[in-house]
Every structure is written in C-alpha cells, then in structure tokens.
Write an enzyme that holds these catalytic residues in place. Structure first.
Site, PDB file in Angstrom:
ATOM      1  N   ARG A   1       0.851  -1.181   0.000  1.00  0.00           N
ATOM      2  CA  ARG A   1       0.000   0.000   0.000  1.00  0.00           C
ATOM      3  C   ARG A   1       0.893   1.240   0.000  1.00  0.00           C
ATOM      4  O   ARG A   1       1.981   1.226   0.584  1.00  0.00           O
ATOM      5  CB  ARG A   1      -0.883   0.037   1.251  1.00  0.00           C
TER       6      ARG A   1
ATOM      7  N   HIS B   1      -1.205   0.639  -9.760  1.00  0.00           N
ATOM      8  CA  HIS B   1      -1.902  -0.256  -8.812  1.00  0.00           C
ATOM      9  C   HIS B   1      -2.603  -1.393  -9.564  1.00  0.00           C
ATOM     10  O   HIS B   1      -3.800  -1.629  -9.415  1.00  0.00           O
ATOM     11  CB  HIS B   1      -2.922   0.530  -7.950  1.00  0.00           C
TER      12      HIS B   1
HETATM   13  C1  GLV Z   1      -5.366  -4.891  -4.084  1.00  0.00           C
HETATM   14  O1  GLV Z   1      -4.848  -3.855  -3.863  1.00  0.00           O
HETATM   15  C2  GLV Z   1      -5.779  -5.830  -3.075  1.00  0.00           C
HETATM   16  O2  GLV Z   1      -5.807  -5.458  -1.894  1.00  0.00           O
HETATM   17  O3  GLV Z   1      -6.131  -6.974  -3.415  1.00  0.00           O
END
Ligand code: GLV
Length: 325
Positions: free
Chosen positions: A240, A288
């Site tokens: 993250r 992401h």
């Molecule tokens: C993606 O970011 C997840 O948490 O699967």
C-alpha cells in the site's frame, strides 16, 4: 402476486455496492448478480435501506454505511481491507471479509518475478543499448548468479507465499518476514520476531513488500530501513502507498543507497501528474495493477460469506479487525 413469488422475494438477501473509486456493478455485477438468493443494488436504487444485509465494497466513502442500519457483512473485493477498517461509518457489528484468490496470488507472483528479473538482469541497460543501436555485451559480465542474490519478502500471507515460492523456484535466495520463523526445507528462510522486517531488509538485494497496511506497518519503508539495506539494493513496492515514506525513497535513490524501485502503489492514487516518480530514471511506475481479483472469486467468497452469516457462523474469509488482516 402469487404466494410462491412472495416467498421467493422474502428469501432473497439484499446487498448494496459501496465504492468511491470503481464502478463495482460494471466490474463484478455479472458474476455476483448471477448468484442465486442474492440481490445487489447501487445505493441510489436501494428500495428499503433497512433490508440491506451486506455490502460489496472498495474504498467506500467515509459515510457510506450510515444509511444501512442492518448491515451484517462487509465483503471487500480485494485482499487488502485497510481502506474499509478505517472507515468511520463501518458498523461495529459488521463482519468484514476479504477475497482469498489463488489466481490473484499467481498473477501477483508473476508480476513480482518479472520485476526481480528486470532488476537482476538490469534490463534497463539492454533497452538503452537497443535505443542506441549498440550490441553491448558488458552487462552480463557483472551478473551475480541468483543463488547469490537475496530476495526479501515482507508479508507472508497468500500473496507473499506465492511470491516467495515463485522467486525461490527461479534460484534466488529468498528470506521472508513471517510470524513463525524457521526453515521448512522449501528453500525459503523464514525470519520471525519484532524486528523481522528490519532483519530481512538488511539481507535483501531486492526487497518485495506485500505487507498488509496496519498502524504497525504504516511508513515502514523509510530512511532507517533503507540505511540498513545493502548499498544499491532494489525496492519492489506492491503493498500500500502508506507503507512508503516517498521522500525518503527519493533521497535514497538520489544518494545511490537504493539502486532502483518498482512502485505499483502510492500515497495518492492516481499518482499526481507532477510527482517526481513519473520521470525518475531509477523508478518503474505501474498504476496499482500488480494483481487483480477475479469476479468469480469475489462472487464465490461473497455467496459463501452471506450463507455463513445467515447460518450464524463466522465467515471463513473474515478478517481480524484488531490485527487488520
Ligand atoms: C489490491 O490492492 C488488493 O488489496 O487486493
């Protein structure tokens, strides 16, 4: 309406999509709405908020849950639940579940492996040589065999284990920060204890982060950690954005302490257009997308969790709200 139709309607368990960032009905509607016994609405279409028993969510707005007094289950569409556990309107009584998707883990492992190879083989050199039209065979001269390259894995859940196994199968020396240490004979060295992250980082030529985001792991990728790592080590950041102190990484890249970084997650997403990561010569940016949950896995987990809740059981996919994963 016939008696049968009334009964059928009463048996349907109603839920709502809650998301501030993605069009969940577009992404998952076909799979979850095909599930028998469930009916999902967009918030604006909910006929009676008091009948809503569950929510399918990703980054819900801060007040997203307020309108629904009887939500018992909050199913996150992904593996990470940090964006939901911190939501101020999340009802105390609601159980939060997440997706365990082997396919998602396999996609993640492939992505991580690609970046390991990219940095290990210094693929950027080859692209630059191609751009210049030169047949340059100097890069291979300094290649270290994979067994002499330590790849650290931070986070040893479904994703971390898939990455560790894949990278170990490519011959790298894999060290993982885990809750229980020891060597299980699978070529992965497990490091446990309060400073496991620091210990693994200190050994890692290439460090891969897939930790869950909790109060204990926020800002964990910082100047102090980079200072412990081997000179010129590489960071592959797939957890993250809030794990990383971005200015500390920029300073470590500029001083040469960190030799390169692959970044898939950021403090602010989408990454602002003027952010220095976009143009930094040692950074690879992806939006992401290191991995993705499949609609089928989301639907299967949702159906199973709703059934478990309705039977009065704790869902198999429930997260521990105190640990945050
Ligand atoms: C993606 O970011 C997840 O948490 O699967």
């Amino acid at each position: 309406m016939s008696k049968l139709a009334v009964k059928a309607e009463a048996d349907v368990i109603e839920g709502v999509y809650l998301c501030s960032a993605l069009d969940l009905p577009d992404l998952f509607g076909a799979a979850v709405e095909a599930a028998p016994g469930l009916k999902l609405y967009r918030p604006e279409d909910v006929p009676d908020p008091s009948r809503i028993r569950f929510a399918l969510v990703w980054r819900p707005a801060p007040d997203a849950f307020e309108a629904y007094p009887n939500i018992a289950l909050v199913q996150v569409i992904a593996a990470g639940v940090d964006g939901v556990l911190r939501n101020p309107s999340l009802p105390e009584r609601a159980v939060v579940t997440r997706v365990h998707d082997d396919e998602q883990a396999a996609i993640m492992a492939g992505f991580a492996a690609w970046h390991v190879v990219w940095h290990h083989r210094r693929m950027g050199n080859y692209l630059a040589a191609q751009e210049a039209g030169t047949w340059d065979r100097t890069t291979i001269k300094t290649l270290r065999p994979p067994s002499q390259v330590t790849v650290g894995v931070l986070g040893y859940g479904l994703m971390g284990q898939a990455i560790a196994t894949t990278v170990a199968s490519m011959g790298f020396a894999v060290h993982a920060a885990t809750r229980t240490g020891g060597d299980s004979g699978d070529g992965i060295t497990r490091v446990a204890g309060p400073d496991a992250v620091q210990q693994v980082a200190a050994r890692s030529d290439i460090l891969i982060n897939v930790l869950p985001l909790t109060d204990a792991t926020r800002d964990i990728l910082n100047a102090d950690l980079f200072a412990r790592m081997p000179e010129g080590a590489v960071l592959i950041q797939l957890g993250r954005g809030q794990h990383l102190v971005e200015d500390d990484l920029l300073a470590a890249l500029d001083s040469g302490r960190i030799g390169g970084a692959s970044l898939d997650v950021f403090h602010t997403e989408p990454l602002p257009g003027d952010h220095p990561f976009w143009t930094h010569p040692k950074v690879i940016v992806t939006p992401h997308e290191a991995s993705v949950t499949s609609p089928k896995a989301v639907s299967d987990t949702l159906v199973r969790s709703v059934q478990e809740i309705e039977r009065g059981q704790r869902p198999t996919a429930a997260v521990d709200k105190t640990t945050g994963y």
